[in-house]
Design an enzyme around this catalytic site. Structure first.
Site, short mmCIF file in Angstrom:
data_model
loop_
_atom_site.label_atom_id
_atom_site.label_comp_id
_atom_site.label_asym_id
_atom_site.label_seq_id
_atom_site.Cartn_x
_atom_site.Cartn_y
_atom_site.Cartn_z
CB CYS A 1 36.29 20.91 29.38
SG CYS A 1 37.15 21.60 30.86
CG HIS B 1 35.94 26.41 27.72
ND1 HIS B 1 34.82 25.64 27.36
CD2 HIS B 1 36.81 25.79 28.74
CE1 HIS B 1 35.07 24.50 28.52
NE2 HIS B 1 35.90 24.81 29.23
#
EC number: 6.3.5.13
Lengths: 252, 466
Positions: free
Chosen positions: A100, A202
């Site tokens: 990310c 994630h």
């Protein structure tokens, strides 16, 4: 194998106190256990603001994602102190996982809503543009890097749209079959350049994708010992958790 | 007297409430939603009639407990109350509570409103209700897939505080730097509460703290003491921001395990020795928030004392269920790392043979992202593994939970997964032997399922909600 019982590798965890959104420490837990179960010692060194990191001695690097505020806090430190050395090491084949925000920081730039460009480290030939909506949800993707018919599963939550160039043969890590991926347009998810991986996933990403965890470990061992072979683990819950997501959210 | 439009909205809402009750479950937010569709001003019109106004409670953890403790104190003060029970804390659910509380003619006869509200909803609620005060308990990661990021949540609550009428007050947790930072640029009055006593906690930071950086200037905070998460005694050496001196503060704590706690609290009205029947260190914070609100509302000391002492844990926040033959079950909601860590800590402290059932769902009300399981300290279970006679997981993400436990040090083969919640509870209960405790740890929607399953199995206490 006697050799396997005394192998040691060193991981550098960058900014663990700042880049720690969304359970990303689970990636470290996973690497640690998967080494432990195979009799490999994994040493984890943290390097946060103002702390030195010696990438020459490292075998693996992990960088998570953080909130905008926290990413702003480390930006200068990363640009000036750790970033350039990390890029050099990664160009030399150091395995790296960035998630990310960490993935975005390793691209060429991040363009905000107002058109301002925050330069990245440029390891990845990739750039990110701020989006007006957040791309949130479960992801199922095809990841041939990890084997024939291999899938990658996870949960994404990002507003940046990342686009890949082609320099150095950079490739998406996977092709989404459900979810948005890098930008919601071209089906690409994440990036692989040499042994450096970027991803928006994630979940955290490694526990449910043991093939990716082992890919990183194998690359690290290969560089250090010239032998990246890993003994097989049962992966009972790893596979069941992976499959449950792939079946529930994957396109039928 | 309400306008015809408001009356129509009220009656539609009341009809929906009646239908809900008559024909069983249905969302608690639905009647309020209908009322608002017909008469968008209905909440303002009803809440405006409260004789002594409303107190609003928000924050990540402890909203329900704090507002229920405050409600208990209000009731002991012989005042009447409108209160959104059962954690229906979005604007629809809150409107339902007011519609339910109103007479057919549209009058609210209650003295006070105690409103628990979701952090994302609070600006709208403050605009509509114009409360007498807002209590902010703490900020932790929770349902990030809905809120985006914690910073945004904190900013939303800050925005709501600035919408408060001038005579209103902000009741803030001094020990949470994220909460206390809201007091810095708040122009109105602030009442801080906090814990001075350092018999609990540590000099070093524990797992899953949200941030150790100053929200105001971005520099690292220096801590003299940590309680849990980022809660503690802190200061910023760069901009000078520091833990405000609380007006309501705990100076002595005696934790009594499952029996609850006793503590000394200093207030502007004197120093009191209070008893809390609800276990868990974090519930002292909830009690403090309730005490601070009660002091703001000028409620008598006797009522505060009786309200807290009589208050029992509600709705799955560490609820004890007595089974037959000396067997016991604990039901404790887990929904984010900090709350989950406190539950795990309580489980670890209670020695003796036990069984564990963790039920993880990822429905919208649970938060669709379950990454937080990896921020929670399940590793603490490893030392008590010999006492864990069986370990089950269940729910939509039960396999993820099994994986988490495995990586926390529990052998893969000793974890059992059962997809069906009722079946999992049934199996776990059947295995639990005399003298043993079964810990059931569900997420929010799994808690609702667990309650229903326990009721069908003849075990649920019915006091928890109407």
């Amino acid at each position: 194998m006697s050799k396997s019982s005394n192998r040691t590798i060193t991981l550098i965890h960058l900014y663990p106190d700042l880049l720690n959104l969304y359970g990303d420490r689970g990636n470290i837990i996973t690497l640690r256990r998967r080494c432990e179960w195979r009799g490999i010692t994994l040493q984890v060194h943290s390097a946060s603001l103002g702390e030195k990191a010696s990438f020459d001695d490292a075998d693996l690097v992990f960088m998570g994602g953080g909130s905008d505020r926290e990413q702003t806090l480390l930006f200068q430190d990363f640009q000036q102190h750790k970033g350039p050395a990390l890029v050099e090491a990664a160009e030399g084949g150091l395995p790296l996982l960035s998630v990310c925000g960490g993935y975005q920081l390793l691209g060429l730039y991040y363009r905000t809503h107002t058109g301002e460009e925050m330069p990245g480290l440029g390891l990845f030939d990739a750039w990110t543009e701020a989006g007006s909506t957040r791309l949130i949800g479960n992801v199922v993707a095809q990841a041939p890097l990890l084997g024939e018919n291999a899938t990658l599963v996870g949960f994404e939550n990002h507003s940046g749209r990342t686009y890949l160039g082609s320099r150095g043969g950079i490739q998406p890590l996977a092709q989404v079959t459900a979810g948005f991926g890098n930008n919601g347009d071209d089906k690409g998810e994440g990036a692989v350049y040499k042994n450096a991986v970027g991803t928006y996933l994630h979940g955290p990403v490694l526990p449910k994708n043991p093939a990716l965890a082992d890919w990183l470990l194998s690359k690290a061992l290969e560089r250090r010992y010239g032998d990246g072979s890993l003994s097989t683990l049962h992966d009972t819950w790893e596979n069941r958790a992976h499959l449950s997501v792939a079946q529930r959210f994957g396109k039928k | 007297m309400l306008s015809p439009r408001l009356l129509a909205g009220l009656w539609m809402g009341k009809t929906a409430i009646w239908l809900n009750r008559r024909f069983g479950h249905g969302g608690t937010s639905f009647p309020g939603g209908i009322g608002r569709r017909v008469a968008p001003q209905i909440l303002t019109a009803l809440a405006g009639q409260l004789k002594k106004g409303a107190m609003v409670v928000t924050g990540t953890n402890g909203k329900t407990t704090t507002s229920k403790m405050l409600a208990a104190i209000v009731e002991k003060s012989s005042l009447t109350l409108t209160h959104n029970r059962a954690g229906a804390n979005l604007v629809g659910g809150i409107t339902t509570a007011f519609i339910d509380s109103a007479t057919i003619g549209g009058s609210i006869t209650s003295d006070l409103g105690v409103i628990e509200v979701d952090e994302a909803t609070i600006p709208q609620l403050v605009r509509e209700v114009q409360p007498k005060g807002v209590v902010v308990t703490n900020f932790f990661r929770d349902q990030l897939d809905r809120f985006g990021e914690l910073d945004k949540t904190v900013s939303l609550v800050g925005e709501a505080l600035r919408l408060l009428p001038v005579q209103s007050i902000a009741v803030l947790n001094a020990d949470d730097p994220l909460v206390a930072s809201l007091g810095k640029d708040f122009p109105g009055r602030v009442l801080y509460f906090g814990i001075d006593d350092r018999s609990y906690g540590a000099r070093e930071m524990l797992q899953s703290a949200e941030t150790r950086f100053c929200r105001l200037c971005g520099h690292p905070l220096t801590y003299d003491w940590f309680f849990f998460g980022q809660l503690g005694h802190y200061r910023c050496s760069h901009c000078g921001f520091q833990r405000p001196e609380p007006k309501i503060k705990v100076t002595g704590i005696q934790l009594k395990g499952e029996e609850g706690s006793a503590f000394t609290v200093e207030t502007p009205r004197g120093t009191w020795q209070l008893e809390l029947s609800t276990p868990g260190f974090y519930n002292i914070y909830n009690a403090l928030a309730a005490i601070a609100s009660a002091i703001r509302l000028d409620l008598p000391e006797k009522a505060i004392r009786a309200g807290l002492q009589g208050y029992r844990t509600n709705f799955g926040r560490m609820e004890r269920i007595e089974l037959e033959d000396g067997r016991r079950a604990f039901l404790a909601l887990i929904k984010n790392p900090t709350g989950c860590d406190e539950v795990i800590r309580t489980l670890v402290q209670n020695r003796g043979p036990k069984r564990l059932l963790v039920i993880i769902n990822d429905n919208a009300a649970d938060g669709r992202d379950i990454s937080w399981l990896w921020d929670a300290d399940f590793e603490s279970l490893e030392p008590v593994y010999p006492e864990l006679r069986s370990i089950f997981t269940s729910g939509l993400r039960g396999e993820d939970m099994a994986l988490r436990l495995n990586y926390a040090g529990i052998p893969a083969a000793s974890i059992h997964y059962e997809a069906n919640v009722e079946q999992a509870i049934r199996s776990a209960l059947e295995m639990t032997e005399p003298g043993e405790t079964l810990y059931i740890l569900p997420t929010y929607t799994a808690l609702l399922e667990s309650k229903a399953a326990l009721t069908r199995l003849g075990h649920s206490p019915h006091y928890w909600e109407e």
